[in-house]
Design a protein around this motif. Structure first.
Motif, PDB file in Angstrom:
ATOM      1  N   GLU A  43       0.844  -1.197   0.000  1.00 43.43           N
ATOM      2  CA  GLU A  43       0.000   0.000   0.000  1.00 43.43           C
ATOM      3  C   GLU A  43       0.876   1.242   0.000  1.00 43.43           C
ATOM      4  O   GLU A  43       2.044   1.188   0.379  1.00 43.43           O
ATOM      5  CB  GLU A  43      -0.957   0.013   1.199  1.00 43.43           C
ATOM      6  N   ALA A  44       0.316   2.351  -0.440  1.00 37.16           N
ATOM      7  CA  ALA A  44       1.034   3.627  -0.503  1.00 37.16           C
ATOM      8  C   ALA A  44       0.122   4.727   0.014  1.00 37.16           C
ATOM      9  O   ALA A  44      -0.985   4.899  -0.493  1.00 37.16           O
ATOM     10  CB  ALA A  44       1.476   3.929  -1.924  1.00 37.16           C
ATOM     11  N   CYS A  72       5.093   3.873   2.063  1.00 40.53           N
ATOM     12  CA  CYS A  72       4.625   2.642   1.434  1.00 40.53           C
ATOM     13  C   CYS A  72       4.916   1.467   2.347  1.00 40.53           C
ATOM     14  O   CYS A  72       5.993   1.386   2.937  1.00 40.53           O
ATOM     15  CB  CYS A  72       5.360   2.408   0.113  1.00 40.53           C
ATOM     16  N   VAL A  90       8.099   8.321  -5.936  1.00 43.09           N
ATOM     17  CA  VAL A  90       6.672   8.107  -5.705  1.00 43.09           C
ATOM     18  C   VAL A  90       6.017   7.445  -6.918  1.00 43.09           C
ATOM     19  O   VAL A  90       5.145   6.586  -6.772  1.00 43.09           O
ATOM     20  CB  VAL A  90       5.974   9.448  -5.369  1.00 43.09           C
ATOM     21  N   ASP A  91       6.453   7.803  -8.123  1.00 42.64           N
ATOM     22  CA  ASP A  91       5.845   7.274  -9.338  1.00 42.64           C
ATOM     23  C   ASP A  91       6.055   5.761  -9.480  1.00 42.64           C
ATOM     24  O   ASP A  91       5.236   5.071 -10.073  1.00 42.64           O
ATOM     25  CB  ASP A  91       6.402   7.992 -10.567  1.00 42.64           C
ATOM     26  N   LYS A  94       3.805   2.127  -6.636  1.00 38.50           N
ATOM     27  CA  LYS A  94       2.343   1.962  -6.735  1.00 38.50           C
ATOM     28  C   LYS A  94       1.962   0.609  -6.139  1.00 38.50           C
ATOM     29  O   LYS A  94       2.690  -0.363  -6.298  1.00 38.50           O
ATOM     30  CB  LYS A  94       1.901   2.022  -8.201  1.00 38.50           C
ATOM     31  N   PRO A  95       0.830   0.520  -5.451  1.00 36.98           N
ATOM     32  CA  PRO A  95       0.400  -0.767  -4.871  1.00 36.98           C
ATOM     33  C   PRO A  95       0.339  -1.869  -5.930  1.00 36.98           C
ATOM     34  O   PRO A  95      -0.164  -1.662  -7.025  1.00 36.98           O
ATOM     35  CB  PRO A  95      -0.981  -0.463  -4.307  1.00 36.98           C
ATOM     36  N   ALA A  97       3.029  -3.167  -7.345  1.00 41.34           N
ATOM     37  CA  ALA A  97       4.268  -3.167  -8.131  1.00 41.34           C
ATOM     38  C   ALA A  97       5.356  -3.951  -7.405  1.00 41.34           C
ATOM     39  O   ALA A  97       5.388  -4.008  -6.180  1.00 41.34           O
ATOM     40  CB  ALA A  97       4.733  -1.731  -8.371  1.00 41.34           C
TER      41      ALA A  97
END
Length: 153
Positions: A43-44, A72, A90-91, A94-95, A97
């Motif tokens: 999660e982020a 995260c 941040v990019d 992602k949840p 990944a």
């Protein structure tokens, strides 16, 4: 001024790159650096940026842009830990990944461990991992206390 390539030729030696040693999340300890891990992002959560006092603008300074910070929850088959992603990182976080964290370090925040990658490290996106994250072993929930050991008490 010689570069590393010409210095190696001048001295007759060659630089050999070390193979990265991948570690598992459960092997992380406070105050350590140089970790290479393959982890999944569970999660982020966006952290609200702290508003700072504005500095007087000068002709040499560029306008400050707010930094993006996301905490995260990442992990592998041995455990999970909180990771602090900043700005361009941040990019990638992602949840769902799967990423490889190279040269990461453990930061202490309010007595708990956080994983981070600074300018000397790198985050790489990789193919989907085949492991299931062990979420019941969260290393960021363990609180540490600094104890000075010595005769000056």
């Amino acid at each position: 001024m010689a570069t590393t390539g010409t210095a190696a030729v001048a001295t007759g030696t060659s630089t050999v790159k070390r193979k990265p040693v991948f570690v598992k999340v459960e092997q992380l300890k406070p105050g350590t650096t140089g970790h290479t891990l393959t982890v999944k992002v569970i999660e982020a959560n966006i952290v609200v940026p702290v508003t700072r006092k504005t500095r007087p603008a000068s002709s040499l300074s560029r306008p400050s842009q707010p930094s993006r910070i996301v905490e995260c929850l990442i992990g592998d088959e041995t455990g999970c830990i909180l990771f602090t992603a900043r700005n361009d990182q941040v990019d990638l976080m992602k949840p769902g990944a799967t990423v490889i964290l190279r040269n990461s370090r453990i930061d202490m925040f309010k007595g708990t461990m956080r994983l981070g990658v600074d300018k000397w490290g790198r985050i790489e996106a990789t193919g989907a991992a085949s492991f299931t994250v062990k979420e019941d072993n969260n290393l960021s929930l363990v609180e540490y206390e600094l104890i000075n050991v010595g005769g000056d008490q």
